[in-house]
Write a protein that holds these residues in place. Structure first.
Motif, PDB file in Angstrom:
ATOM      1  N   LEU A  89       0.814  -1.215   0.000  1.00 46.50           N
ATOM      2  CA  LEU A  89       0.000   0.000   0.000  1.00 46.50           C
ATOM      3  C   LEU A  89       0.849   1.267   0.000  1.00 46.50           C
ATOM      4  O   LEU A  89       0.338   2.357  -0.271  1.00 46.50           O
ATOM      5  CB  LEU A  89      -0.919   0.019   1.228  1.00 46.50           C
ATOM      6  N   ALA A  93      -0.743   3.262   3.651  1.00 49.48           N
ATOM      7  CA  ALA A  93      -0.923   2.411   4.834  1.00 49.48           C
ATOM      8  C   ALA A  93      -0.800   3.199   6.128  1.00 49.48           C
ATOM      9  O   ALA A  93      -1.396   2.837   7.146  1.00 49.48           O
ATOM     10  CB  ALA A  93       0.096   1.279   4.808  1.00 49.48           C
ATOM     11  N   TYR A 104      -7.939  -5.207   4.090  1.00 49.39           N
ATOM     12  CA  TYR A 104      -7.118  -5.189   2.884  1.00 49.39           C
ATOM     13  C   TYR A 104      -6.200  -6.403   2.835  1.00 49.39           C
ATOM     14  O   TYR A 104      -6.036  -7.028   1.775  1.00 49.39           O
ATOM     15  CB  TYR A 104      -6.284  -3.904   2.827  1.00 49.39           C
ATOM     16  N   TYR A 108      -6.095  -8.933  -0.149  1.00 50.32           N
ATOM     17  CA  TYR A 108      -4.853  -9.012  -0.905  1.00 50.32           C
ATOM     18  C   TYR A 108      -4.344 -10.448  -0.973  1.00 50.32           C
ATOM     19  O   TYR A 108      -3.856 -10.903  -2.015  1.00 50.32           O
ATOM     20  CB  TYR A 108      -3.806  -8.105  -0.262  1.00 50.32           C
ATOM     21  N   LEU A 191      -4.424   1.575  -6.760  1.00 49.81           N
ATOM     22  CA  LEU A 191      -4.956   2.481  -5.737  1.00 49.81           C
ATOM     23  C   LEU A 191      -5.167   3.879  -6.324  1.00 49.81           C
ATOM     24  O   LEU A 191      -6.184   4.531  -6.034  1.00 49.81           O
ATOM     25  CB  LEU A 191      -3.991   2.539  -4.557  1.00 49.81           C
ATOM     26  N   ILE A 198      -8.668   3.175  -0.090  1.00 49.39           N
ATOM     27  CA  ILE A 198      -8.276   1.816   0.279  1.00 49.39           C
ATOM     28  C   ILE A 198      -9.483   0.892   0.329  1.00 49.39           C
ATOM     29  O   ILE A 198      -9.412  -0.269  -0.099  1.00 49.39           O
ATOM     30  CB  ILE A 198      -7.531   1.809   1.622  1.00 49.39           C
TER      31      ILE A 198
END
Length: 209
Positions: A89, A93, A104, A108, A191, A198
């Motif tokens: 991220l 993050a 996430y 992921y 992103l 997010i």
């Protein structure tokens, strides 16, 4: 010298896929985390065990959905998944809540398992040979050679640490290409296309592959 075989593909992206199947995905070392007494032998055993587990899935004859689940288990076993997800991220993050990071990370993990797990059947017929290992700072560097059909052998280097409390891959280089940064770049682009949201990325990762 330890030797193990891994099924391999012939597409231009085969080296990247090889790396992510082997390591689950490259991950960042955690600065300042305590290092344990990891030996070179333990690091080599981890590399060999990861490849052997992947080979078992390839040879199992299971359905693709079952293979994805098996690959997810391999990913969780050999990689520091929370660290991988958080690193992918990037700067985003730092402002995410714990709930967002947890959601996430789960999405992921499934995404990576589907993205690379579906390539399993393409990897029949190659091999990976562990050449040796050496300590570098607080981690162990394991050097391997990958042999693909129709291509000259090339080097794949695994960096293994026990910063998380047990041996895990924390980075992977294929002919000098850093797999951690490659995956981070791709997630960063995804992103950006979602305006840095997010939650939106997390939702989409649940179905993407």
């Amino acid at each position: 010298m330890a030797m193990t075989c891994l099924a391999l593909a012939s597409e231009p992206t085969r080296r990247k896929v090889l790396g992510l199947l082997l390591g689950g995905v490259a991950l960042a070392a955690v600065p300042g985390a305590p290092a344990l007494a990891l030996s070179a032998g333990s690091a080599e055993q981890l590399v060999t065990a990861a490849v052997n587990d992947i080979n078992k899935v390839i040879a199992s004859g299971k359905s693709e959905s079952s293979m994805y689940r098996d690959f997810e288990k391999i990913f969780l076993r050999y990689a520091d998944v929370p660290t991988i997800a958080r690193y992918s991220l990037g700067a985003a993050a730092r402002s995410a809540s714990s709930a967002q990071i947890n959601a996430y990370t789960k999405a992921y993990t499934g995404y990576i398992s589907r993205k690379y797990g579906k390539r399993f059947r393409e990897f029949i017929g190659g091999r990976l040979e562990v050449q040796g290992s050496k300590p570098v700072k607080s981690f162990i560097e394991v050097t391997t050679i990958a042999y693909l059909r129709g291509e000259d052998p090339f080097e794949v280097t695994f960096l293994v640490s026990d910063r998380s409390g047990s041996p895990k891959f924390f980075n992977l280089f294929i002919e000098g290409v850093n797999m951690l940064l490659t995956e981070r770049t791709e997630i960063g682009a995804m992103l950006d296309r979602r305006g840095g949201r997010i939650d939106a990325l997390t939702q989409d990762l649940q179905s993407l592959s």
